[in-house]
Design a protein around this motif. Sequence first.
Motif, PDB file in Angstrom:
ATOM      1  N   ILE A   1       0.000  -8.825  -4.542  1.00 31.63           N
ATOM      2  CA  ILE A   1      -0.555  -8.302  -3.294  1.00 31.63           C
ATOM      3  C   ILE A   1      -0.889  -6.712  -3.284  1.00 31.63           C
ATOM      4  O   ILE A   1      -1.861  -6.442  -2.886  1.00 31.63           O
ATOM      5  N   LEU A   2       0.047  -6.014  -4.079  1.00 34.60           N
ATOM      6  CA  LEU A   2      -0.314  -4.444  -3.822  1.00 34.60           C
ATOM      7  C   LEU A   2      -1.741  -4.576  -4.857  1.00 34.60           C
ATOM      8  O   LEU A   2      -2.485  -3.585  -4.422  1.00 34.60           O
ATOM      9  N   ARG A   3      -1.807  -5.227  -5.776  1.00 39.08           N
ATOM     10  CA  ARG A   3      -2.936  -5.027  -6.572  1.00 39.08           C
ATOM     11  C   ARG A   3      -4.283  -5.379  -6.007  1.00 39.08           C
ATOM     12  O   ARG A   3      -5.378  -4.745  -5.850  1.00 39.08           O
ATOM     13  N   PHE A   4      -4.098  -6.434  -4.838  1.00 39.60           N
ATOM     14  CA  PHE A   4      -5.005  -6.797  -4.094  1.00 39.60           C
ATOM     15  C   PHE A   4      -5.386  -5.648  -3.119  1.00 39.60           C
ATOM     16  O   PHE A   4      -6.737  -5.390  -2.733  1.00 39.60           O
ATOM     17  N   VAL A   5      -4.378  -5.394  -2.461  1.00 36.52           N
ATOM     18  CA  VAL A   5      -4.540  -4.259  -1.713  1.00 36.52           C
ATOM     19  C   VAL A   5      -5.536  -3.010  -2.072  1.00 36.52           C
ATOM     20  O   VAL A   5      -6.455  -2.553  -1.622  1.00 36.52           O
ATOM     21  N   ARG A   6      -5.239  -2.685  -3.353  1.00 34.88           N
ATOM     22  CA  ARG A   6      -5.766  -1.410  -4.187  1.00 34.88           C
ATOM     23  C   ARG A   6      -7.166  -1.893  -4.424  1.00 34.88           C
ATOM     24  O   ARG A   6      -8.219  -1.003  -4.100  1.00 34.88           O
ATOM     25  N   GLU A   7      -7.405  -3.201  -4.814  1.00 34.60           N
ATOM     26  CA  GLU A   7      -8.987  -3.687  -5.129  1.00 34.60           C
ATOM     27  C   GLU A   7      -9.687  -3.419  -3.836  1.00 34.60           C
ATOM     28  O   GLU A   7     -10.895  -3.108  -3.887  1.00 34.60           O
ATOM     29  N   LEU A   8      -9.105  -3.985  -2.652  1.00 34.99           N
ATOM     30  CA  LEU A   8      -9.821  -4.041  -1.427  1.00 34.99           C
ATOM     31  C   LEU A   8      -9.941  -2.687  -0.964  1.00 34.99           C
ATOM     32  O   LEU A   8     -11.058  -2.055  -0.582  1.00 34.99           O
ATOM     33  N   ALA A   9      -9.151  -1.711  -1.116  1.00 37.31           N
ATOM     34  CA  ALA A   9      -9.356  -0.259  -0.798  1.00 37.31           C
ATOM     35  C   ALA A   9     -10.501   0.182  -1.650  1.00 37.31           C
ATOM     36  O   ALA A   9     -11.118   1.282  -1.066  1.00 37.31           O
ATOM     37  N   GLU A  10     -10.534   0.129  -2.960  1.00 38.98           N
ATOM     38  CA  GLU A  10     -11.439   0.379  -3.917  1.00 38.98           C
ATOM     39  C   GLU A  10     -12.959  -0.006  -3.288  1.00 38.98           C
ATOM     40  O   GLU A  10     -13.956   0.882  -2.876  1.00 38.98           O
ATOM     41  N   PHE A  11     -12.882  -1.342  -2.820  1.00 41.32           N
ATOM     42  CA  PHE A  11     -14.008  -1.826  -2.267  1.00 41.32           C
ATOM     43  C   PHE A  11     -14.591  -0.873  -0.898  1.00 41.32           C
ATOM     44  O   PHE A  11     -15.889  -0.732  -0.583  1.00 41.32           O
TER      45      PHE A  11
ATOM     46  N   ARG B   1     -14.080   1.870  -0.146  1.00 39.58           N
ATOM     47  CA  ARG B   1     -14.225   3.280  -0.621  1.00 39.58           C
ATOM     48  C   ARG B   1     -13.180   4.304  -0.125  1.00 39.58           C
ATOM     49  O   ARG B   1     -13.459   5.346   0.059  1.00 39.58           O
ATOM     50  N   GLU B   2     -12.224   3.714  -0.171  1.00 37.30           N
ATOM     51  CA  GLU B   2     -10.958   4.665  -0.064  1.00 37.30           C
ATOM     52  C   GLU B   2      -9.842   4.124  -0.793  1.00 37.30           C
ATOM     53  O   GLU B   2      -8.651   4.157  -0.287  1.00 37.30           O
ATOM     54  N   PRO B   3      -9.852   4.414  -2.130  1.00 39.75           N
ATOM     55  CA  PRO B   3      -8.791   4.041  -2.975  1.00 39.75           C
ATOM     56  C   PRO B   3      -7.542   4.909  -2.747  1.00 39.75           C
ATOM     57  O   PRO B   3      -6.180   4.538  -3.102  1.00 39.75           O
ATOM     58  N   GLN B   4      -7.818   5.994  -2.437  1.00 40.46           N
ATOM     59  CA  GLN B   4      -6.787   7.142  -2.364  1.00 40.46           C
ATOM     60  C   GLN B   4      -5.830   6.792  -1.068  1.00 40.46           C
ATOM     61  O   GLN B   4      -4.654   7.397  -0.950  1.00 40.46           O
ATOM     62  N   ALA B   5      -6.192   5.964  -0.003  1.00 37.41           N
ATOM     63  CA  ALA B   5      -5.552   5.989   1.144  1.00 37.41           C
ATOM     64  C   ALA B   5      -4.532   4.951   0.839  1.00 37.41           C
ATOM     65  O   ALA B   5      -3.507   4.669   1.831  1.00 37.41           O
ATOM     66  N   VAL B   6      -4.279   3.908  -0.075  1.00 36.95           N
ATOM     67  CA  VAL B   6      -3.247   2.976  -0.244  1.00 36.95           C
ATOM     68  C   VAL B   6      -1.880   4.039  -0.512  1.00 36.95           C
ATOM     69  O   VAL B   6      -1.916   4.584  -1.845  1.00 36.95           O
ATOM     70  N   LYS B   7      -0.750   3.902   0.094  1.00 38.32           N
ATOM     71  CA  LYS B   7       0.274   4.438  -0.140  1.00 38.32           C
ATOM     72  C   LYS B   7       1.633   3.425  -0.402  1.00 38.32           C
ATOM     73  O   LYS B   7       2.635   3.731  -0.623  1.00 38.32           O
ATOM     74  N   ALA B   8       1.245   2.302  -0.147  1.00 39.47           N
ATOM     75  CA  ALA B   8       2.048   1.222  -0.110  1.00 39.47           C
ATOM     76  C   ALA B   8       2.813   1.027  -1.216  1.00 39.47           C
ATOM     77  O   ALA B   8       1.890   1.195  -2.350  1.00 39.47           O
ATOM     78  N   THR B   9       3.691   0.469  -1.559  1.00 39.12           N
ATOM     79  CA  THR B   9       4.431   0.103  -2.983  1.00 39.12           C
ATOM     80  C   THR B   9       4.896  -1.467  -2.904  1.00 39.12           C
ATOM     81  O   THR B   9       4.891  -2.077  -1.847  1.00 39.12           O
TER      82      THR B   9
END
Length: 167
Positions: free
Chosen positions: A17-27, A29-37
Motif C-alpha cells: 500500500i505504501l509503495r502504491f501511495v508513493r507511486e500515486l504521489a509521483e504521478f 507530481r508531489e512525491p515529497q508530500a508522502v509522510k505515511a509509513t
Amino acid sequence: MPTVTIRPAVEADCATILRFVRELAEFEREPQAVKATEEDFRREGWGETPVFEALIAELDGVPVGFALTFRNFSTWEGRSGLFVEDLYVTPDARRYGVGRKLLAAVARRAVERGCRRVDLSVLDWNPARDFYGRLGFRHMEEWMSYRLTGDAIRALAESDADEPAAG
C-alpha cells in the motif's frame, strides 16, 4: 489474457500500500508530500479502531493496484457512504480493466452496507476523469474542496481556546 483478482487488503500488505501511495504521489507530481509509513497504515487500518479499508488488485497473483476507502456520512441521506481516498493501478496494468474492477468491488461493498453514495476526488488535469465519468461518477461542479492542514489546524484550534464551544 491475465487474470485480475480483487481481494481485501491484509496487514501484510502495508508495504505494498505504501509503495502504491508513493507511486500515486509521483504521478500527481508531489512525491515529497508522502509522510505515511508502513506503521501508520498498520495502526490506522488494522489497529484497535481501524479508520480505513483497502482492496488489492492482482494480475496473475502480483499486486498491481489498490483502492483505499473510509466511511463518511450524509446528513441529507441519513446514511453512511464510502469515500475513495486513493485509487491507483500501475501503468502496465491499466489496459486490463483493473481500475474498473476495483471500483466495482468498492460499489459492491457500498451496496452490501446500505451506503447511498460513493465519493472521490480527482485532480482537474488527471485523464482518469473521463474514466470516472464513463463509470457513472458525476462531476460535482458546484462543490469546491477545502482543506486545513498543519500549523493552520493548530492556529484555528488555539484561536478560541478561552471561549466556550458553541452548542
